[in-house]
Design a protein around this motif. Structure first.
Motif, PDB file in Angstrom:
ATOM      1  N   ALA A 183      65.037  20.595  11.330  1.00 22.88           N
ATOM      2  CA  ALA A 183      64.992  19.477  12.282  1.00 22.88           C
ATOM      3  C   ALA A 183      63.886  18.483  11.943  1.00 22.88           C
ATOM      4  N   GLY A 184      62.842  18.989  11.257  1.00 20.63           N
ATOM      5  CA  GLY A 184      61.715  18.126  10.916  1.00 20.63           C
ATOM      6  C   GLY A 184      60.419  18.540  11.599  1.00 20.63           C
ATOM      7  N   LYS A 185      60.413  19.717  12.202  1.00 23.09           N
ATOM      8  CA  LYS A 185      59.229  20.183  12.948  1.00 23.09           C
ATOM      9  C   LYS A 185      57.992  20.301  12.055  1.00 23.09           C
ATOM     10  N   SER A 186      58.159  20.978  10.904  1.00 18.39           N
ATOM     11  CA  SER A 186      57.001  21.166  10.025  1.00 18.39           C
ATOM     12  C   SER A 186      56.495  19.836   9.490  1.00 18.39           C
ATOM     13  N   THR A 187      57.431  18.945   9.160  1.00 21.69           N
ATOM     14  CA  THR A 187      57.035  17.620   8.667  1.00 21.69           C
ATOM     15  C   THR A 187      56.228  16.890   9.747  1.00 21.69           C
ATOM     16  N   LEU A 188      56.683  17.014  10.987  1.00 29.39           N
ATOM     17  CA  LEU A 188      55.983  16.370  12.105  1.00 29.39           C
ATOM     18  C   LEU A 188      54.558  16.926  12.245  1.00 29.39           C
ATOM     19  N   ILE A 189      54.429  18.250  12.197  1.00 32.33           N
ATOM     20  CA  ILE A 189      53.102  18.868  12.292  1.00 32.33           C
ATOM     21  C   ILE A 189      52.203  18.376  11.186  1.00 32.33           C
ATOM     22  N   THR A 219      44.953  23.011  13.753  1.00 37.60           N
ATOM     23  CA  THR A 219      46.310  23.537  13.616  1.00 37.60           C
ATOM     24  C   THR A 219      46.273  25.030  13.346  1.00 37.60           C
ATOM     25  N   VAL A 220      47.059  25.792  14.104  1.00 40.03           N
ATOM     26  CA  VAL A 220      47.186  27.226  13.855  1.00 40.03           C
ATOM     27  C   VAL A 220      48.584  27.456  13.292  1.00 40.03           C
ATOM     28  N   TYR A 221      48.651  27.905  12.036  1.00 41.65           N
ATOM     29  CA  TYR A 221      49.943  28.131  11.405  1.00 41.65           C
ATOM     30  C   TYR A 221      50.432  29.541  11.701  1.00 41.65           C
ATOM     31  N   GLN A 222      51.730  29.710  11.608  1.00 45.29           N
ATOM     32  CA  GLN A 222      52.342  30.986  11.930  1.00 45.29           C
ATOM     33  C   GLN A 222      51.765  32.112  11.077  1.00 45.29           C
ATOM     34  N   ASP A 223      51.572  31.843   9.787  1.00 46.26           N
ATOM     35  CA  ASP A 223      51.075  32.894   8.897  1.00 46.26           C
ATOM     36  C   ASP A 223      49.556  33.031   8.946  1.00 46.26           C
ATOM     37  N   LEU A 224      48.895  32.351   9.864  1.00 41.26           N
ATOM     38  CA  LEU A 224      47.467  32.481  10.145  1.00 41.26           C
ATOM     39  C   LEU A 224      46.560  32.636   8.928  1.00 41.26           C
ATOM     40  N   ALA A 225      45.599  31.763   8.824  1.00 43.71           N
ATOM     41  CA  ALA A 225      44.668  31.840   7.706  1.00 43.71           C
ATOM     42  C   ALA A 225      43.554  32.844   8.004  1.00 43.71           C
ATOM     43  N   THR A 226      43.942  34.092   8.275  1.00 40.92           N
ATOM     44  CA  THR A 226      42.915  35.114   8.513  1.00 40.92           C
ATOM     45  C   THR A 226      42.946  36.123   7.373  1.00 40.92           C
ATOM     46  N   SER A 240      47.414  19.435  28.812  1.00 42.38           N
ATOM     47  CA  SER A 240      48.854  19.630  28.986  1.00 42.38           C
ATOM     48  C   SER A 240      49.448  20.300  27.750  1.00 42.38           C
ATOM     49  N   VAL A 241      50.628  20.866  27.932  1.00 42.84           N
ATOM     50  CA  VAL A 241      51.327  21.501  26.811  1.00 42.84           C
ATOM     51  C   VAL A 241      52.558  20.662  26.477  1.00 42.84           C
ATOM     52  N   THR A 242      52.563  20.132  25.261  1.00 42.63           N
ATOM     53  CA  THR A 242      53.674  19.320  24.781  1.00 42.63           C
ATOM     54  C   THR A 242      54.499  20.161  23.824  1.00 42.63           C
ATOM     55  N   CYS A 243      55.741  20.440  24.193  1.00 39.33           N
ATOM     56  CA  CYS A 243      56.582  21.288  23.349  1.00 39.33           C
ATOM     57  C   CYS A 243      57.462  20.444  22.446  1.00 39.33           C
ATOM     58  N   VAL A 244      57.563  20.856  21.188  1.00 42.65           N
ATOM     59  CA  VAL A 244      58.501  20.229  20.267  1.00 42.65           C
ATOM     60  C   VAL A 244      59.511  21.295  19.871  1.00 42.65           C
ATOM     61  N   LEU A 245      60.756  21.092  20.289  1.00 41.58           N
ATOM     62  CA  LEU A 245      61.814  22.059  20.037  1.00 41.58           C
ATOM     63  C   LEU A 245      62.743  21.526  18.963  1.00 41.58           C
ATOM     64  N   GLY A 246      63.222  22.424  18.122  1.00 37.91           N
ATOM     65  CA  GLY A 246      64.180  21.979  17.112  1.00 37.91           C
ATOM     66  C   GLY A 246      64.632  23.128  16.246  1.00 37.91           C
ATOM     67  N   ASP A 247      65.856  23.006  15.743  1.00 38.06           N
ATOM     68  CA  ASP A 247      66.430  24.043  14.899  1.00 38.06           C
ATOM     69  C   ASP A 247      65.861  23.939  13.480  1.00 38.06           C
ATOM     70  N   ASN A 248      66.288  24.832  12.588  1.00 38.58           N
ATOM     71  CA  ASN A 248      65.842  24.793  11.197  1.00 38.58           C
ATOM     72  C   ASN A 248      66.188  23.443  10.579  1.00 38.58           C
ATOM     73  N   ILE A 285      47.435  22.316  17.641  1.00 38.47           N
ATOM     74  CA  ILE A 285      48.832  22.335  17.221  1.00 38.47           C
ATOM     75  C   ILE A 285      49.197  23.766  16.836  1.00 38.47           C
ATOM     76  N   LEU A 286      50.211  24.303  17.484  1.00 35.57           N
ATOM     77  CA  LEU A 286      50.630  25.676  17.229  1.00 35.57           C
ATOM     78  C   LEU A 286      52.021  25.658  16.615  1.00 35.57           C
ATOM     79  N   ASP A 287      52.116  26.156  15.380  1.00 33.32           N
ATOM     80  CA  ASP A 287      53.382  26.130  14.655  1.00 33.32           C
ATOM     81  C   ASP A 287      54.117  27.454  14.860  1.00 33.32           C
ATOM     82  N   GLU A 288      55.101  27.454  15.726  1.00 34.42           N
ATOM     83  CA  GLU A 288      55.923  28.636  15.982  1.00 34.42           C
ATOM     84  C   GLU A 288      55.080  29.903  16.182  1.00 34.42           C
TER      85      GLU A 288
END
Ligand SMILES: Nc1ncnc2c1ncn2[C@@H]1O[C@H](COP(=O)(O)OP(=O)(O)OP(=O)(O)O)[C@@H](O)[C@H]1O
Ligand SMILES: [Mg+2]
Length: 259
Positions: A44-50, A86-93, A34-42, A168-171
């Motif tokens: 909000a605590g999203k990064s802390t949660l991840i 976890t896949v971060y937005q700035d990707l560790a590639t 399943s896909v669990t979405c976590v929505l929140g503004d700047n 976990i996909l961060d933005e």
């Protein structure tokens, strides 16, 4: 494990940094397939949660469970060992490195009998990408030559290939245009089809609505709302994200600045 056991479960979790309360009383769960979405503004605590889910931070209170078992991670390595990638937005590639080398980065190709040959590594990369629906012409091409969406897709395929149970996909779509976002959302669903519990962090209600099975709305460190697919309209998510009266008063303030 029964079918009803969430892959990941957070109960009454809080996180403080000195006097700053970043998260309080967060309860959420992510199910396999399943896909669990976590929505929140700047803020909000999203990064802390991840960071709590991925083993970077330990919660100050509450409990984290993996497949029903309480865990306490000391590092992201501990989380990864339990199948949480976890896949971060700035990707560790590494942009100049080939796609296949990036694919194996951090998962050096030591097979049971020793090392995988370069040829095998390239074939494995091509096949793993194809399994996710990505038809890569040449695994030798530098990953920097792929588009942002394709690079996210490779990172998703890599996590799934190396056995992620929770992804976990961060933005992943925040820096992308419409078409590229579509590419990423397609692979989010491909990971879901493979039985992965996907945790998709975003501030885009449209993207969440397209792929989500469950939606958690985070605001100022609290869980503001919790919706299920089929019981929520896109408009509800947009309204919830817009913050209702808060946005209206901001609009008034801005228009008075113009007068
Ligand atoms: N290491 C830290 N030390 C002190 N405060 C922190 C720390 N990390 C986060 N915070 C605070 O916790 C709150 C939530 O931050 P967080 O980065 O989790 O938000 P976010 O939802 O990811 O925001 P954004 O969308 O801007 O990335 C903010 O007020 C932030 O200042
Ligand atoms: Mg953040």
């Amino acid at each position: 494990m029964t079918a009803a056991t969430p892959a990941l479960e957070l109960t009454g979790a809080g996180k403080t940094f000195g006097n700053v309360i970043a998260l309080r009383d967060i309860t959420l769960s992510a199910d396999p397939g399943s896909v669990t979405c976590v929505l929140g503004d700047n803020g909000a605590g999203k990064s802390t949660l991840i960071k709590i889910l991925s083993g970077v931070h330990r919660p100050s209170s509450g409990e984290l469970r993996v497949n029903g078992e309480p865990v306490s991670f000391s590092s992201p390595r501990d989380a990864l060992a339990r199948g949480i990638a976890t896949v971060y937005q700035d990707l560790a590639t590494v942009p100049l490195m080939s796609v296949w080398r990036n694919f194996f980065l951090g998962n050096e190709p030591a097979s049971r009998g020793g090392f995988l040959s370069v040829k095998q590594a390239k074939e494995t990369t091509k096949k793993a990408l194809l399994d996710m629906g990505i038809d890569l012409r040449d695994p030798n091409q530098p990953i920097g030559t792929l588009s942002g969406g394709e690079r996210q897709a490779v990172a998703i395929a890599r996590a799934v290939h190396f056995g992620a149970k929770v992804l976990i996909l961060d933005e992943p779509t925040s820096a992308l245009g419409v078409r590229q976002s579509g590419i990423v959302l397609k692979y989010v669903l491909a990971a879901r089809e493979r039985g992965v519990a996907v945790v998709f962090i975003t501030h885009n209600p449209h993207h969440a609505f397209m792929v989500g099975d469950r939606f958690y709305l985070l605001g100022r460190g609290r869980l503001l709302a919790d919706f299920e697919r089929g019981k929520v309209a896109l408009d509800d998510l947009i309204r919830a994200m817009a913050g209702g009266s808060e946005l209206t008063s901001l609009a008034h303030e801005i228009s008075s600045l113009r007068d």
